[in-house]
Design an enzyme around this catalytic site. Structure first.
Site, PDB file in Angstrom:
ATOM      1  N   TYR A  46       0.859  -1.187   0.000  1.00 61.12           N
ATOM      2  CA  TYR A  46       0.000   0.000   0.000  1.00 61.12           C
ATOM      3  C   TYR A  46       0.893   1.234   0.000  1.00 61.12           C
ATOM      4  CZ  TYR A  46      -3.066   3.640   1.913  1.00 61.12           C
ATOM      5  OH  TYR A  46      -3.755   4.804   2.131  1.00 61.12           O
ATOM      6  N   HIS A  47       0.579   2.207  -0.845  1.00 60.85           N
ATOM      7  CA  HIS A  47       1.416   3.394  -1.019  1.00 60.85           C
ATOM      8  C   HIS A  47       0.926   4.525  -0.121  1.00 60.85           C
ATOM      9  CE1 HIS A  47       4.070   6.280  -2.745  1.00 60.85           C
ATOM     10  NE2 HIS A  47       4.323   5.596  -3.844  1.00 60.85           N
ATOM     11  N   GLY A  48       1.746   4.933   0.847  1.00 57.55           N
ATOM     12  CA  GLY A  48       1.428   6.091   1.675  1.00 57.55           C
ATOM     13  C   GLY A  48       1.651   7.381   0.913  1.00 57.55           C
TER      14      GLY A  48
END
Length: 330
Positions: free
Chosen positions: A129-131
């Site tokens: 998951y990309h912050g």
């Protein structure tokens, strides 16, 4: 001027240093009631300081990037002779940068990595998951290098390759822009490769609800199928509390969709607790389609979010978690 200073410190009623400074400035400038202006200025600084900090702190990460680039240039200059005789002159440089970033993660975020046993000895595709920033991936990469002496290459958006001065940093760490053939080749060579299917859109427009924004992307799944490697899901707790964006403002979303550049303002840099969790690998199955594998991977990342992240995310709570004990899930 001297007389004014002496009268400031030697009188029947001694003045405070601030009052003394005000008196001296008034004597020098000739501006009456300068103390009122100073009081107003100090009040503005006090009120606006928190706002300034949340936009200045992200600059620390940018500064660390350029410090890393500077160190690489120095390292290259000092090892030019070795470059002609070594198959990989950057081994020492990677050790140096891994130590630098791992130290920053430990000090600023109390960074922890859990589930490292789920990383296979051979190649694998890490899907995360990309912050709002990829700082959690950088900490993961550094910790992996420090503890296991392994590299993990990563797929980055094309705009990253246009950032001034970044070429040497990207080359040293094996960052690639794709395409699918290059990703498959990297995996077939026996390397770990990481990708965030949500990319820049997920970074900018997801929020404290940790909504996965992968749309119908399945190219990463096809890469894993073509290379015949497992997919390793990964998620970092509190990653959106460390940095946040103003992606909820419609004008920024419209601007991004028009020019496809990350023009959304970023704020944060808060020293929240960060813990990266690596899930169990999803093994290669020759009969599974890319659509099925993409859905299975998304469900695995979602399961990590639901297990390890309190939703909605809260910055104060994430800060307080720095002082709480946590049972490791390794």
């Amino acid at each position: 001027m001297t007389g004014g200073n002496e009268s400031c410190i030697a009188g029947p009623i001694p003045m405070s240093y601030l009052t003394c400074l005000t008196y001296i400035l008034q004597e020098w400038t000739g501006v009456e009631h300068i103390g009122d202006y100073l009081s107003y200025a100090f009040y503005l600084v006090w009120v606006l300081f928190p706002l300034a900090v949340v936009f200045i702190l992200p600059g620390v990460i940018v500064a660390l990037f350029y410090i890393s680039i500077l160190l690489l240039h120095i390292y290259k200059r000092k090892n030019e002779l070795k470059e002609a005789y070594s198959h990989d002159v950057w081994i020492g440089a990677r050790e140096m940068l891994a130590t630098l970033w791992d130290g920053h993660g430990r000090i600023w975020h109390g960074y922890e990595l859990h589930g490292i046993k789920n990383i296979p000895e051979g190649p694998g595709l890490v899907v995360f998951y990309h912050g709002a920033t990829p700082v959690d991936y950088i900490y993961f990469m550094a910790r992996l290098h420090v503890t296991m002496k392994r590299r993990c290459r990563v797929v980055a958006d094309h705009f990253v390759f246009r950032l001034p001065g970044f070429k040497i940093l990207l080359d040293v760490h094996g960052v690639i822009p794709g395409p699918r053939e290059a990703c498959v080749s990297t995996l077939k060579e026996g390397h770990l490769l990481a990708i965030a299917p949500g990319g820049v859109r997920e970074a900018l427009f997801s929020d404290e609800m940790y909504t996965i924004l992968w749309s119908d992307r399945k190219g990463f799944a096809q890469v894993a199928i073509d290379a015949k490697v497992p997919i390793i899901p990964m998620f970092t707790q509190n990653v959106r509390e460390g940095f946040r964006t103003l992606g909820g403002i419609k004008i920024f979303r419209s601007l991004y969709e028009r020019i496809r550049l990350p023009v959304v303002p970023l704020y944060g840099g808060f020293p929240v607790k960060l813990r990266t969790f690596i899930g169990e690998p999803i093994p290669y199955e020759p009969n599974m389609t890319a659509e099925e594998l993409a859905a299975k991977t998304k469900a695995a990342v979602q399961a990590l979010i639901e297990k390890h992240q309190k939703i909605p995310g809260n910055i104060f709570r994430a800060l307080m978690e720095r002082f709480q004990s946590h049972k490791k899930d390794d």
